[in-house]
Design an enzyme around this catalytic site. Structure first.
Site, PDB file in Angstrom:
ATOM      1  CG  ASP A 118      -6.755   9.237   3.872  1.00  0.00           C
ATOM      2  OD1 ASP A 118      -6.332  10.087   4.673  1.00  0.00           O
ATOM      3  OD2 ASP A 118      -6.023   8.666   3.042  1.00  0.00           O
ATOM      4  CG  ASP A 127      -3.576   4.485   6.798  1.00  0.00           C
ATOM      5  OD1 ASP A 127      -3.675   5.638   7.248  1.00  0.00           O
ATOM      6  OD2 ASP A 127      -3.372   4.233   5.599  1.00  0.00           O
ATOM      7  CE1 TYR A 163      -3.606   2.642   0.726  1.00  0.00           C
ATOM      8  CE2 TYR A 163      -2.073   3.391   2.401  1.00  0.00           C
ATOM      9  CZ  TYR A 163      -3.193   3.603   1.633  1.00  0.00           C
ATOM     10  OH  TYR A 163      -3.900   4.772   1.764  1.00  0.00           O
TER      11      TYR A 163
END
Lengths: 125, 125
Positions: free
Chosen positions: B41, B100, B17
């Protein structure tokens, strides 16, 4: 936003949290939580609901590990997260890599906490 | 548990990612997500729902920052979290401390992502 706790306040709660858990002061840890808060530690285990259940959870576990923040607390509005390392006091060289996400109320008390650790995140140094 | 992606698989998705976001390969980033995944996000902004909306989000943003994992990915079952540092390519010395959380399906695709960053977590080095 009126009533939102400041980022500085939220960071200080994270720091106090790891210090109080390490000291085994489960009453003071429970007092960081709001009355109807929830704790899921680790994720996937039954959720402790309400400050009394939360106090009992920490009474059974606080003081058995030394916990430190790893890196900076990331604060966004009423939510925050930080990586942590926990070392069991009775097991030399064991290192539990964990990470807590928390939500907060207007007063800066924790309304929910979820802990990311598992057998996969436990290592021997 | 049958069908649960392995911790190794989930860690590799986190690593891919950040590499793909840094490279600006928004198609490949979108392919890491499940068809009906969600992306928030940063936390508090509108949620992108479904792979098409997610692809459009990354098309607009991927490649503008260099992102690295900070510390180990914490995996617990189908959930995981990791601190990250993002450096905008067009702003020397700016460092965004983010983090995250992600959830995963049986196939190891991301079903949800939430990013912890805000003006409070942006610093100048």
């Amino acid at each position: 936003v009126i009533g939102t706790p400041t980022a500085e306040r939220i960071r200080s709660v994270f720091q106090r949290y790891v210090e109080l858990v390490t000291a085994g002061d489960f009453e003071a840890v429970a007092a960081l939580y709001a009355e109807h808060a929830t704790v899921e530690d680790p994720i996937g285990t039954p959720i402790h609901r309400g400050r009394d259940a939360i106090r009992a959870f920490y009474e059974a576990s606080a003081g058995s590990v030394s916990v430190e923040l790893e890196g900076a607390v990331r604060v966004v509005g009423r939510e925050a997260a930080c990586a942590m390392v926990a070392r069991p006091k009775n097991a030399d060289g064991v290192r539990i890599e964990t990470l807590d996400t928390m939500t907060f109320d207007d007063a800066g008390q924790i309304t929910s906490m979820r802990a990311y650790w598992s057998p996969d995140t436990i290592h021997t140094e």
